[in-house]
Design an enzyme around this catalytic site. Structure first.
Site, PDB file in Angstrom:
ATOM      1  CB  CYS A 270      -0.953   0.701   1.465  1.00 43.38           C
ATOM      2  SG  CYS A 270      -1.911  -1.413   1.384  1.00 43.38           S
TER       3      CYS A 270
ATOM      4  CG  LEU B  47      -1.731  -4.144  -4.169  1.00 42.12           C
ATOM      5  CD1 LEU B  47      -2.883  -3.930  -5.937  1.00 42.12           C
ATOM      6  CD2 LEU B  47      -0.327  -4.012  -4.233  1.00 42.12           C
TER       7      LEU B  47
ATOM      8  CB  ILE C 135      -1.885  -8.257   0.097  1.00 42.55           C
ATOM      9  CG1 ILE C 135      -1.742  -7.789  -1.215  1.00 42.55           C
ATOM     10  CG2 ILE C 135      -1.644  -9.812   0.018  1.00 42.55           C
ATOM     11  CD1 ILE C 135      -1.709  -7.660  -2.395  1.00 42.55           C
TER      12      ILE C 135
ATOM     13  CB  ILE D  68      13.468  -9.475 -17.997  1.00 41.21           C
ATOM     14  CG1 ILE D  68      12.214  -9.114 -17.258  1.00 41.21           C
ATOM     15  CG2 ILE D  68      14.009  -8.973 -18.630  1.00 41.21           C
ATOM     16  CD1 ILE D  68      11.187  -8.583 -18.482  1.00 41.21           C
TER      17      ILE D  68
ATOM     18  N   GLY E 211      14.926 -13.285  -5.469  1.00 39.21           N
ATOM     19  CA  GLY E 211      15.222 -13.673  -4.788  1.00 39.21           C
ATOM     20  C   GLY E 211      16.636 -12.006  -4.026  1.00 39.21           C
TER      21      GLY E 211
END
Length: 632
Positions: free
Chosen positions: A2, A53, A55, A291, A364
């Protein structure tokens, strides 16, 4: 995840009729951090806003600002408390009745009963503010390692805070000057170490600190520090068994979510281990995102795909191509102050890719700082062994002279000899700073204006590195380096990058290797098991040899690198070239533009020696173009 913000409504913040509008605009400025809901709390003394947000507990009951059961405390909270279920059960045993299934309510009720002491009970990533209606005081705190950000502005009676600086700028009374010493920090480190920001009177609350402020004054204290005291009489097998169990549990508790969850996967040891452990706890394929680059020197897609096949993940790949130039200006704005770690670009795109699939992603981050995974630790180890064999008086007198002579040897051999001799001549802490400074002193002295040089001549960015190295609660050299990076590079660079780029895409990221239990356990592992000869992260790799193939464990580390020299000459040339050539560019605040142009022309002609300096300058100028209207 948030966003939060707020301010005191005292007489030093005038125009009280506009305060609801101001705090609403603070929330709007960080809506990307929490697009699912927004809430405001306003009373005679405080204005609070929260962007959510969702969750956990997706119902309206989990909305913030949240008021405690007693009605005394109000909280705005950003983050996750991973042990909230155990804490909730304990509080319920004490008679507390909960209205929601959120960790927010658990944190609020825990604070009501234990005050500041609650911080030692929390396992999570967090930044929060709690308003005490009775004492008329504001308590703010940040997690141990600084995963979640918290900024504040304090001048006389004015106190304004938020998850990002852009939220503070929504309050009209803020128009700060620049800090020359912070500019110098930026070009040395690529970021600005806490508690400073690029702006005067705007600060970062440091990791592992709390702050309480009221009309009576302000108090800041550190509540957690990392200590390196090696485990005694423990076999390697025993150490590795304990490490595996801890990391596995850290992964498990980070998989609690009421929304879709996945992972970043680079194909390196850290992210591969996290994905492997996730697969063991998940009844369905783990969603993974990677990516890639067109340039094979920077591309790790093949390794990531191998891990994805091994653990049968639902794998997604995005290749960074022409999108860099189109998005660089927009992406860089999310930092609010200069930030030059180029891996923020792929981090943005992998977050964008992940958000299309999930709302929460495990990563990670932390393996290199905990277990000596960077090449710089190996290089420094070699230099320090050489240094220890030469008496200090001889090092300080003879080696600089030899370094100067080596500089006259043509080609890369002369450059390497000059660098090695010059670094070995320095004391260990200064050598570590010099080897990892991103703007070489020789280039700095060439391009800096006389005015800026005079203004900052009494300030030395190296003092930050030296402070942490010299005050590290550790005996050996490597542990002192790790302590320094955990207190500077990790919270100032790595965690800022991940937070801003993931939250720019409304994605929550969780880092099991930065569970404070893992960090404390790693600090107690003897340094010789982290950097064992030439093998970096030896103990971590050996621990996960039962889970990962040697091809993943022992391949050459690539990091999240980008083809920077190529980008400057091609993909982003049209964007950055005017910044190097315009006499009114933000670079003119501290640099001689004729010398900057010479560096740029040399780069275009194929000279890559100034790539890092030019990139840092480009990022600084892009930041200034966007934020100059907020500066005095």
């Amino acid at each position: 995840m948030c966003g939060l913000a707020g301010f005191f409504r005292g007489p030093d913040i005038p125009d009280r009729d506009s305060h609801r509008d101001w705090v609403s605009r603070m929330g709007d400025a960080i809506v990307h951090r929490g697009p699912d809901a927004s809430g405001i709390f306003l009373d005679d003394d405080i204005a609070l806003v929260h962007q959510r947000l969702s969750i956990l507990d997706l119902s309206d009951a989990g909305s913030q600002p949240m008021v405690s059961g007693s009605g005394r405390f109000v909280i705005v909270f950003n983050g996750e408390i991973y042990n909230f279920q155990a804490l909730k059960a304990e509080l319920e045993g004490q008679g507390v009745r909960f209205r929601t299934q959120t960790d927010t309510e658990v944190l609020l009720e825990l604070y009501e009963r234990h005050g500041k002491a609650c911080l030692s009970r929390l396992n999570g990533m967090f930044a929060f503010a709690i308003w005490d209606k009775e004492k008329r005081s504001l308590f703010i705190a940040r997690d141990r390692l600084g995963k979640k950000p918290l900024y504040y502005y304090q001048v006389a009676g004015q106190f304004i805070f938020g998850s990002e600086i852009k939220a503070l700028f929504a309050v009209p009374v803020i128009r700060p000057a620049l800090r020359p010493d912070a500019i110098k920090d930026f070009f040395a480190y690529q970021y600005i170490p806490d508690p400073k920001t690029i702006y005067a009177n705007i600060y970062k609350l440091p990791p592992g600190h709390w702050m309480e402020t009221s009309e009576q004054g302000t108090e800041i204290q550190r509540y957690w520090n990392l200590s390196f005291h090696p485990l005694q009489n423990r076999s390697l097998e025993d150490i590795e068994a304990g490490l595996y169990e801890l990391i596995d549990d850290a992964v498990r508790i980070r998989m609690v979510s009421d929304v879709p969850l996945g992972a970043f996967l680079s194909g390196g040891v850290d992210s591969s281990a996290v994905v492997g452990l996730m697969a063991g706890h998940s009844p369905k394929p783990v969603t993974t995102c990677t990516i890639g680059f067109d340039d094979a020197r920077f591309d790790e897609v093949d390794y990531a795909e191998k891990v994805a096949r091994q653990f049968k993940t639902d794998h997604h790949v995005f290749t960074v191509r022409e999108t860099v130039s189109d998005n660089l200006t927009t992406i860089s704005r999310f930092f609010d102050e200069p930030f030059a770690d180029p891996s923020f670009v792929p981090t943005f795109f992998v977050s964008q890719l992940a958000r299309k699939q999930v709302t929460v992603a495990l990563a990670g981050d932390g393996g290199d700082e905990n277990f000596a995974g960077y090449t710089k630790y190996r290089t420094d180890s070699i230099e320090n062994r050489i240094r220890s064999m030469i008496p200090a008086p001889l090092r300080h007198s003879l080696l600089p002279a030899l370094a100067s002579l080596a500089g006259h040897i043509p080609g890369t051999l002369g450059q390497k000899a000059q660098t090695l001799l010059g670094t070995v001549a320095l004391d260990p802490d200064m050598a570590f700073f010099t080897s990892n400074c991103f703007f070489r002193r020789s280039v700095w002295n060439r391009v800096i204006t006389p005015e800026f040089s005079r203004e900052t001549r009494d300030y030395e960015p190296a003092d930050i590195t030296r402070h942490y190295y010299q005050n590290a609660p550790a005996e050996d050299h490597l542990s002192r380096l790790l302590y320094t990076d955990i207190n500077t590079y990790l919270p100032g660079d790595i965690l800022v990058k991940v937070d801003r780029m993931s939250m720019a895409n409304s994605l929550e990221t969780r880092a099991p290797l930065l569970d404070y239990r893992v960090v404390e356990y790693a600090a107690a592992i003897p340094a010789a098991l982290k950097l064992k000869g030439a093998e970096k992260k030896f103990v971590l790799k050996d621990t996960f040899s039962q889970l990962l193939d040697d091809e993943i464990l022992y391949r050459k580390k690539m990091g999240f690198s980008v083809p920077l020299a190529q980008w400057l000459r091609s993909e982003i040339r049209e964007l950055v070239e005017p910044l190097f050539l315009s006499p009114t560019s933000g670079l003119s605040l501290c640099f001689r533009m004729d010398e900057v142009e010479k560096l740029w022309r040399a780069h275009l002609a194929g000279d890559n020696r100034y790539t890092q300096e030019l990139w840092s300058m480009a990022v600084f100028a892009l930041w200034h173009e966007h934020y100059k209207d907020h500066i005095k």
